[in-house]
Design an enzyme around this catalytic site. Structure first.
Site, PDB file in Angstrom:
ATOM      1  N   PRO A 149      31.452  13.623 -16.181  1.00  0.00           N
ATOM      2  CA  PRO A 149      31.981  13.741 -17.540  1.00  0.00           C
ATOM      3  C   PRO A 149      33.506  13.858 -17.552  1.00  0.00           C
ATOM      4  O   PRO A 149      34.156  13.339 -18.459  1.00  0.00           O
ATOM      5  CB  PRO A 149      31.307  15.006 -18.071  1.00  0.00           C
ATOM      6  CG  PRO A 149      30.031  15.105 -17.300  1.00  0.00           C
ATOM      7  CD  PRO A 149      30.370  14.607 -15.927  1.00  0.00           C
ATOM      8  N   TYR A 150      34.061  14.550 -16.562  1.00  0.00           N
ATOM      9  CA  TYR A 150      35.522  14.641 -16.463  1.00  0.00           C
ATOM     10  C   TYR A 150      36.145  13.254 -16.390  1.00  0.00           C
ATOM     11  O   TYR A 150      37.083  12.923 -17.124  1.00  0.00           O
ATOM     12  CB  TYR A 150      35.909  15.457 -15.234  1.00  0.00           C
ATOM     13  CG  TYR A 150      37.368  15.361 -14.864  1.00  0.00           C
ATOM     14  CD1 TYR A 150      38.347  15.950 -15.663  1.00  0.00           C
ATOM     15  CD2 TYR A 150      37.772  14.677 -13.712  1.00  0.00           C
ATOM     16  CE1 TYR A 150      39.693  15.856 -15.328  1.00  0.00           C
ATOM     17  CE2 TYR A 150      39.112  14.587 -13.367  1.00  0.00           C
ATOM     18  CZ  TYR A 150      40.073  15.166 -14.172  1.00  0.00           C
ATOM     19  OH  TYR A 150      41.402  15.069 -13.834  1.00  0.00           O
ATOM     20  N   GLY A 151      35.626  12.410 -15.500  1.00  0.00           N
ATOM     21  CA  GLY A 151      36.154  11.059 -15.363  1.00  0.00           C
ATOM     22  C   GLY A 151      36.024  10.251 -16.641  1.00  0.00           C
ATOM     23  O   GLY A 151      36.903   9.467 -16.986  1.00  0.00           O
TER      24      GLY A 151
END
Length: 321
Positions: A149-151
């Site tokens: 999700p960060y990416g």
């Protein structure tokens, strides 16, 4: 030159802020002290910057409210503020990633609409946008396939930069940082954890078998690339890999750190974490051509500098506790 540095109390942001001040640039620093790690550490990161009369600190959450006032009168925005980390981006914290990585970037870009045409917006992205790449070294033309999700949020913010550039004339540049390390590295990052474990005579926890590789990039080289991105017209509207050319396995990096510390280390292997990729390696030809990017700090020298800082920081903490 007058610059706005968001995330100025963070790892890379504090180094960038100091480099700009050292060269006579007036800096407005913004940070909201999000809770990804302790506020005292971030305040220590700002100590040197606060000695400069040309530094103004503004505690501000970019995801809230109108930002036009904060960008008025600055020539360059260096947007480093973010909710960092792959592993923490799963589950209930995802809302913080959306707010601090996507919504905050949108607000800041929106505030820059109508800027003078020579101003530049430099966005700090991440190699995490690639996910598990299929080609090494990985060029910017590779299809981004984030594995966390960060990416996803970092790639979304990249797309926002390009959208504002094409539709509203905001002169943006996005830089994909690869595994940045050095003094002040965030406590949750690998080398920071390894240094602390060695100093505490504790075991080092490595996720996976240690054979995974990273293109480690020293923070001073990242700062140099970030500043260059604000000065090169050819870079406007572009995306650039910023990697140190020190692709090394975690196993070998631990060995280097052990030699620097002159200590035997006990390594414990933990399961691979969701979102962690096996390998990263940056194709930096585009950055070398357009930004004159030339990383100069090798892994051994960089780790020695980080371990020395970690030792001093631990001693300082013991004196204040």
């Amino acid at each position: 030159m007058r610059a706005l540095v968001t995330g100025c109390a963070g790892f890379i942001g504090s180094h960038l802020t100091e480099a700009l001040l050292d060269d006579g640039v007036e800096v407005i620093g913004v940070d909201c002290f999000n809770d990804n790690y302790g506020r005292p550490s971030k305040l220590r990161n700002l100590e040197r910057a606060r000695d400069w009369q040309t530094f103004e600190f503004v505690p501000l959450d970019l995801s809230r409210g109108e930002l036009r006032d904060i960008v008025t009168g600055v020539d360059t925005v260096f947007h480093l503020a973010a909710e960092p980390g792959v592993r923490a981006s799963w589950g209930p914290r995802f809302e913080a990633y959306l707010r601090n990585n996507v919504l905050a970037t949108h607000h800041l870009l929106d505030a820059c609409c109508g800027w003078p045409t020579e101003n530049v917006f430099v966005y700090a992205s991440s190699s995490s946008v690639y996910g598990q790449a299929e080609t090494f070294p990985t060029p910017e033309s590779a299809l981004p396939q984030p594995l966390s999700p960060y990416g996803v949020t970092k790639l979304s913010a990249e797309h926002l930069c390009l959208s504002f550039h094409r539709n509203h004339g905001v002169r943006t540049v996005a830089l994909r940082y690869f595994s940045v390390y050095g003094p002040r590295q965030r406590p949750d990052m690998a080398f920071s954890r390894f240094c602390r474990a060695i100093l505490d005579e504790a075991c080092i926890h490595v996720y996976g078998d240690g054979g995974q590789t990273r293109d480690f990039t020293y923070v001073d080289d990242v700062v140099a690339a970030t500043r260059a991105a604000a000065t090169q017209d050819v870079a406007i509207g572009g995306v650039y890999n910023i990697g140190g050319g020190s692709r090394t396995s975690l196993r070998d990096a631990v060995s280097v750190l052990s030699e620097i510390a002159e200590a035997q280390v006990d390594v414990r292997h933990e399961p691979v974490q969701p979102g962690d990729v096996r390998d990263t390696a940056a194709d930096t030809e585009r950055a070398r051509r357009d930004l004159a990017f030339n990383p100069i700090v090798d892994l051994g020298s960089g780790l020695a500098a980080q371990f020395a800082w970690a030792s001093e920081d631990a001693l300082r903490a013991s004196h204040t506790s």
